[in-house]
Design an enzyme around this catalytic site. Structure first.
Site, PDB file in Angstrom:
ATOM      1  CG  LEU A  16      -1.731   1.241   1.525  1.00  0.00           C
ATOM      2  CD1 LEU A  16      -2.724   1.517   0.412  1.00  0.00           C
ATOM      3  CD2 LEU A  16      -2.438   1.109   2.870  1.00  0.00           C
ATOM      4  CB  VAL A  17       3.031   2.794   2.534  1.00  0.00           C
ATOM      5  CG1 VAL A  17       3.816   4.095   2.659  1.00  0.00           C
ATOM      6  CG2 VAL A  17       1.842   2.817   3.464  1.00  0.00           C
ATOM      7  CE1 TYR A 138       2.962  -4.251  11.942  1.00  0.00           C
ATOM      8  CE2 TYR A 138       1.843  -2.350  12.899  1.00  0.00           C
ATOM      9  CZ  TYR A 138       2.530  -2.944  11.850  1.00  0.00           C
ATOM     10  OH  TYR A 138       2.783  -2.219  10.712  1.00  0.00           O
ATOM     11  CB  THR A 166      -2.903   8.144  11.306  1.00  0.00           C
ATOM     12  OG1 THR A 166      -4.084   7.761  12.012  1.00  0.00           O
ATOM     13  CG2 THR A 166      -3.262   8.687   9.933  1.00  0.00           C
ATOM     14  CG  HIS A 181      -5.354  -2.271   8.203  1.00  0.00           C
ATOM     15  ND1 HIS A 181      -4.219  -1.933   7.510  1.00  0.00           N
ATOM     16  CD2 HIS A 181      -4.923  -2.814   9.370  1.00  0.00           C
ATOM     17  CE1 HIS A 181      -3.149  -2.256   8.219  1.00  0.00           C
ATOM     18  NE2 HIS A 181      -3.554  -2.791   9.351  1.00  0.00           N
TER      19      HIS A 181
END
Length: 400
Positions: A16-17, A138, A166, A181
């Site tokens: 994703l990032v 985590y 965030t 998520h």
């Protein structure tokens, strides 16, 4: 500032990032990028990581790779979450130092903060009280990662930065129901409930072929298929485990927890901004950092094995800690309000219920982003626009 020809290794560049950071770097003219899929390089394998750094010798590293998931996954795979992430971080950071990497950016998570931290959470509230139990492993791994960066900087004079995003969402998000998520899981549930009600089994088949659930694909879901009746019933039974029914969705918790969400491409822009424009000295203060004197070798070069700047070891420095940077919007909404945005984006006309017997997780997680703002960056994409964008991306992903 890194030269445009600098070789930059993006660990987790398909995620994703990581994928957003990769594209952001390209858009800024940084084309000498290196990426490896998990099948090409297992970052938990110390020998393999060592060999990779020996062969590639990157000038900079973005550590965006991690073993991640939501409340359910964190609860089921506690040992995996701490062990896998610790291995990844230790291997990459230690080899980056061993091979003279100029700049390293470590991506953590705001789950590092205590369950009952004062809101909004400043960087200085780290390690002040107990963590949220459901994602403790985590969080501990990510705290260890940011402390590794901080400690290498203080002991060896490196320039390793740590950013704590965030809750993220955006292109290439994880929509697998077992370990995704909150936002992508919610969006897919709502979408599937709509498709069931509309009788669009061909679309359900496409969805399950793309992202199987408990091994079940779209095979046999075409209405003309002889096995349609049996297969469709099996699919309904499996989806019901995840709160997905005909025009009805059941979500975990009460819907009252407050959450902050950041568009992944905004996160990527913030990350690259820090990578290119922010140094360790900028975070701890130039005056403090200038007080750190490193031992010099006979030829005048810096001896990074004998740093005098070890936190509180020098009274004039005091205790140097919490050098990480929060990355977010500074805005929040309830999970119920998020579900309303998702319902609107999907065009869903059914019901959304909340199962209060399931855990909520931390009730509020808003971060203070004043440090990031002072370093020259603010977010651009607001949540309502982002939810619409995410659903459009999801639908397009089913066609590819």
């Amino acid at each position: 500032m890194l030269d445009k020809s600098a070789k930059i290794y993006v660990a987790g560049h398909h995620g994703l990032v990581g994928s957003a950071i990769w594209n952001n770097l390209l858009s800024r003219g940084y084309t000498n990028l290196v990426g490896r899929s998990h099948s090409q390089l297992d970052l938990t394998d110390q020998v393999a990581v060592k060999q990779f750094f020996y062969e590639q010798r990157p000038d900079a590293v973005v550590l965006a790779a991690a073993f991640v998931g939501g409340i359910m996954a964190n609860s089921l795979y506690r040992a995996d979450f701490i062990m896998m992430n610790m291995k990844i971080q230790c291997n990459v950071i230690s080899e980056a130092y061993a091979h003279g990497v100029q700049k390293l950016l470590f991506l953590g998570s705001t789950c590092i903060y205590p369950k009952h931290a004062p809101q909004p959470m400043k960087e200085d509230c780290l390690l002040t009280s107990p963590l949220e139990y459901t994602n403790e492993e985590y969080a501990i791994a990510k705290i260890a990662g940011l402390k590794m960066c901080e400690s290498y900087n203080l002991q060896y004079g490196t320039n390793y930065m740590a950013v704590m995003p965030t809750n993220l969402y955006g292109p290439n998000d994880n929509f697998h129901l077992e370990n995704s998520h909150v936002m992508p899981a919610m969006m897919r549930k709502v979408y599937l409930a709509k498709l069931i009600h509309d009788g669009q089994w061909d679309r359900i088949a496409v969805d399950l072929d793309k992202r199987p659930v408990e091994g079940i694909t779209g095979e046999g879901l075409h209405v003309q298929s002889p096995s349609f009746s049996v297969q469709s019933q099996k699919v309904l039974e499996v989806l019901a485990k995840y709160g997905i029914y005909d025009n009805r969705v059941v979500l975990w918790g009460t819907g009252t927890p407050l959450r902050e969400f950041l568009w992944s491409e905004d996160m990527a822009d913030a990350s690259v901004h820090v990578l290119l424009n922010v140094d360790f000295k900028d975070v701890i203060g130039i005056e403090k950092y200038s007080s750190v004197h490193y031992g010099a070798s006979v030829d005048g070069a810096v001896d990074r094995n004998h740093s005098a700047g070890r936190g509180g070891a020098i009274p004039s420095l005091g205790e140097i800690r919490n050098c990480h940077i929060n990355v977010g919007t500074g805005k929040e909404l309830t999970i119920r309000e998020l579900s309303e945005l998702v319902v609107k984006a999907v065009g869903y006309k059914g019901t959304v219920e909340f199962d209060s017997s399931k855990p909520d997780g931390t009730m509020r997680k808003l971060i203070d982003v004043s440090k990031l703002h002072n370093l020259g960056w603010t977010h651009k994409v607001e949540i309502d626009e982002g939810v619409r964008r995410l659903f459009e991306w999801y639908k397009q992903s089913l066609e590819s």
